[in-house]
Design a protein around this motif. Structure first.
Motif, short mmCIF file in Angstrom:
data_model
loop_
_atom_site.label_atom_id
_atom_site.label_comp_id
_atom_site.label_asym_id
_atom_site.label_seq_id
_atom_site.Cartn_x
_atom_site.Cartn_y
_atom_site.Cartn_z
N VAL A 477 0.86 -1.19 0.00
CA VAL A 477 0.00 0.00 0.00
C VAL A 477 0.89 1.24 0.00
O VAL A 477 1.60 1.52 0.97
CB VAL A 477 -0.93 0.01 1.23
N GLU A 478 0.84 1.98 -1.09
CA GLU A 478 1.67 3.17 -1.23
C GLU A 478 1.36 4.16 -0.11
O GLU A 478 0.19 4.44 0.18
CB GLU A 478 1.44 3.83 -2.58
N GLY A 479 2.39 4.66 0.52
CA GLY A 479 2.22 5.62 1.60
C GLY A 479 2.08 5.01 2.97
O GLY A 479 2.10 5.74 3.98
N SER A 480 1.93 3.68 3.07
CA SER A 480 1.81 3.05 4.38
C SER A 480 3.14 3.14 5.12
O SER A 480 4.21 3.30 4.52
CB SER A 480 1.38 1.59 4.25
N THR A 481 3.06 3.04 6.44
CA THR A 481 4.29 3.11 7.24
C THR A 481 5.22 1.94 6.92
O THR A 481 6.44 2.11 6.83
CB THR A 481 3.95 3.14 8.73
N LEU A 482 4.66 0.76 6.71
CA LEU A 482 5.48 -0.39 6.36
C LEU A 482 6.24 -0.13 5.06
O LEU A 482 7.45 -0.40 4.98
CB LEU A 482 4.61 -1.63 6.22
N GLU A 483 5.57 0.39 4.05
CA GLU A 483 6.24 0.63 2.77
C GLU A 483 7.24 1.77 2.87
O GLU A 483 8.27 1.78 2.18
CB GLU A 483 5.22 0.90 1.68
N LEU A 484 7.00 2.74 3.76
CA LEU A 484 7.98 3.79 4.00
C LEU A 484 9.27 3.19 4.55
O LEU A 484 10.37 3.51 4.10
CB LEU A 484 7.42 4.83 4.97
N TYR A 485 9.14 2.31 5.54
CA TYR A 485 10.32 1.65 6.11
C TYR A 485 11.04 0.83 5.05
O TYR A 485 12.28 0.88 4.95
CB TYR A 485 9.91 0.76 7.28
N ARG A 545 15.83 15.94 -6.73
CA ARG A 545 14.64 15.09 -6.83
C ARG A 545 14.40 14.39 -5.50
O ARG A 545 15.33 14.11 -4.73
CB ARG A 545 14.81 14.04 -7.93
N VAL A 546 13.16 14.14 -5.19
CA VAL A 546 12.78 13.49 -3.94
C VAL A 546 12.99 11.99 -4.07
O VAL A 546 12.44 11.34 -4.96
CB VAL A 546 11.32 13.81 -3.57
N LEU A 547 13.79 11.45 -3.17
CA LEU A 547 14.02 10.00 -3.14
C LEU A 547 12.94 9.29 -2.32
O LEU A 547 12.42 8.26 -2.72
CB LEU A 547 15.39 9.69 -2.53
N VAL A 548 12.63 9.84 -1.18
CA VAL A 548 11.61 9.27 -0.30
C VAL A 548 11.15 10.38 0.63
O VAL A 548 11.93 11.26 1.00
CB VAL A 548 12.17 8.06 0.48
N ALA A 549 9.89 10.34 1.00
CA ALA A 549 9.32 11.36 1.88
C ALA A 549 8.40 10.69 2.89
O ALA A 549 7.71 9.72 2.58
CB ALA A 549 8.56 12.40 1.07
N SER A 550 8.37 11.24 4.11
CA SER A 550 7.51 10.66 5.14
C SER A 550 6.06 11.13 5.01
O SER A 550 5.17 10.57 5.64
CB SER A 550 8.04 11.00 6.54
N ALA A 551 5.83 12.17 4.17
CA ALA A 551 4.47 12.66 3.93
C ALA A 551 4.41 13.21 2.52
O ALA A 551 5.43 13.63 1.97
CB ALA A 551 4.09 13.73 4.95
#
Length: 571
Positions: A477-485, A545-551
């Motif tokens: 699920v895109e944007g989920s905390t698990l996928e962020l980690y 460019r944005v690599l990863v973002a928490s929000a």
């Protein structure tokens, strides 16, 4: 304690097959280590308590998550008066968790997956059910058996007063008086923690030899190292003097200092004794210390002849805000670099309020000892800041330690019936205790016990909110905390963010409330304010460019968030 068991995998001093180094030499310098609290991780047999076979079954999940090593909280034989940190036998597995064969299988399977395994060792105290403590009780005053622990005669005409005024970390007196074999009131024994956790006497060479054997036992079975519990506590001050007290009659602990029975220099001799043992084994075996010490003392504990790492609890305790967070990065980096050791980063563990909840309170709120039911955090704010803090942590050089379930954004659980709570801090002192961060994990949204146990049993009740946070509800699920980690951990490895070589550079000319740093070709920006901040106004350079973002945010660093940026030329 002289019992041994054959190991089916490595010969003594040899690494297990398949235990390849994740990052070459000295893997621990930039490893991401995942803490497993076995009784709450995964239950394979349906008794409602997690076990080693349950951990084995979930090891592929940890590999896929992107961690390098697994730290196992105690799984030894124990009456479980303090969640397994009251050890009755350091050389065996508690039947509730499995067998020695299961421990061997876990280490072997982890190594097949390229994961290291750290074993929790508890050298400050044992369980009162340990055979050596039972022998000490039976042998009487002045005996060699009693000298394995810290027994003393009491004060007063009949010895009715404790030997000194030390108190327990779990509230109340630090001493308990025993009844001798003949039925008369006897000596007192020291327990800095629960009454069922008597302190070892580390001035006795036999205690030192005993733990040499414990280390070798697990190293011979393939363990890659140890997390050392209460690592600042084994050596007591000479003569066991009274502590100074304040106006309220309580032990006086100056701000930023430790109680009199902690952080005595003689404890360093233990690590100087253990380091050659670890160094005698192939595979860069290591130890990381749970040492709650003043920050300036850190270099004494780590380096080439003592421990490899010590937890940087200043980072865990840092309040949300630029100044506090920057200080919690800058100072420990400099202190560790001075002795050629890596810094560690940690935000949650089994002893403190989960950071997804902690950040939902005002800055002055305490970080440990659990939640009372009447304490209600801002859940959305807490998770938003927790995700941001994690993204900052994973960008820093050194090693990172994760606590099970934080990758799901699990909150601290306050609503646990008192009769189900087990933490001695609650039972002895009446505070909320630490059970709230130890509630079993949710794996499947629609399964009994959310997939923790096939029977639906759970030794602590799981709140309904755990269903939406279950692993299968977040996976993919895109944007989920698990996928962020998952994204951040894989990028961290790919970009070498854990390595110290280039160091970090803080960006000075940024708006108030912004923390920005450069490291390994990545720009990390933390927005600690409640307003989005346009990227264009940060002066960080063009075409990032944005690599990863928490929000989520378009052309801005969203409020209460962290982003990683990179120039296309560095991609």
């Amino acid at each position: 304690m002289t019992r041994t068991a054959s190991s089916p995998s490595p010969a003594p001093g040899q690494p297990a097959a398949g235990s390849g180094e994740p990052h070459g030499q000295e893997w621990w310098r930039d490893a991401v280590v995942y803490q497993v609290y076995p009784r709450s991780f995964a239950d394979s047999d349906g008794d409602g308590m997690g076990d080693l076979p349950g951990v084995i079954a979930r090891l592929p999940y940890l590999k896929d998550l992107g961690v390098d090593a697994v730290w196992l909280s105690p799984f030894y034989t124990s009456p479980q008066n303090d969640g397994g940190y009251d050890v009755a036998d350091y050389l065996d597995v508690d039947p509730r968790f499995g067998t020695l064969a299961d421990a061997d299988a876990l280490i072997a399977r982890a190594h097949e997956l390229g994961l290291k395994v750290l074993v929790d060792i508890v050298p400050n105290h044992s369980s009162s059910e340990h055979v050596l403590f039972q022998e000490a009780l039976a042998a009487g005053p002045g005996s060699p058996e009693r000298d394995m622990y810290i027994f003393r005669d009491g004060k007063g005409a009949g010895g009715e007063l404790p030997p000194n005024n030390w108190t327990s970390i779990f509230h109340g007196k630090g001493w308990t008086r025993i009844t001798e074999a003949d039925g008369t009131p006897g000596q007192w024994y020291l327990h800095i923690f629960d009454t069922t956790q008597p302190d070892w006497n580390w001035e006795n060479p036999k205690v030192q030899e005993l733990f040499d054997g414990v280390l070798r036992f697990w190293l011979d079975r393939g363990a890659d190292g140890f997390r050392v519990d209460v690592a600042h506590g084994m050596a007591k001050p000479e003569g066991l003097p009274d502590a100074e007290v304040n106006a309220e009659g309580l032990i006086d602990i100056p701000e930023g200092d430790t109680p009199i029975y902690f952080d005595n220099d003689a404890v360093l001799d233990i690590y100087r004794r253990w380091r050659p043992i670890l160094d005698s084994y192939e595979g860069d075996r290591m130890m990381v210390l749970e040492a709650w010490i003043p920050e300036h003392r850190l270099p004494h504990y780590i380096g080439r002849d003592v421990a490899h790492q010590s937890f940087n609890f200043g980072f865990l305790q840092a309040r949300w805000g630029v100044d506090a967070m920057r200080a919690a990065i800058e100072k420990p980096l400099a202190l560790a670099d001075a002795v050629d050791a890596p810094t560690t980063w940690v935000l949650s563990n089994h002893d403190v309020i989960r950071h997804a909840t902690r950040y939902g309170f005002p800055p002055e709120h305490r970080f440990g000892e659990g939640l009372r039911r009447e304490e209600v955090p801002d859940v959305e704010l807490g998770l938003r800041r927790a995700r941001a803090a994690t993204l900052l942590m994973l960008a820093l050089p050194g090693s990172a330690y994760l606590y099970q379930g934080e990758e799901l954004g699990l909150p601290e659980v306050a609503d646990i019936p008192d009769e189900l709570r087990e933490d001695p801090s609650f039972l002895r002192g009446g505070g909320p205790g630490r059970d709230g961060c130890r509630v079993p994990l949710p794996w499947e949204q629609d399964a009994p016990a959310f997939g923790f146990s096939p029977s639906g049993k759970s030794w602590l009740p799981q709140p309904e909110v755990f269903g939406a946070l279950a692993e299968d509800a977040q996976r993919g699920v895109e944007g989920s905390t698990l996928e962020l980690y998952r994204s951040a951990l894989h990028l961290r490895r790919e970009l070498g963010l854990g390595r110290h070589a280039e160091g970090i550079e803080f960006v000075e000319d940024v708006p108030e409330g912004i923390l920005a740093l450069r490291h390994a070709g990545v720009v990390v920006v933390v927005n600690t304010t409640d307003q989005d901040v346009p990227l264009a106004g940060l002066g960080l350079g063009a075409d990032l460019r944005v690599l990863v973002a928490s929000a989520e945010g378009e052309g801005a660093v969203p409020a209460e968030s962290t982003i990683w940026l990179q120039s296309p030329s560095r991609a």
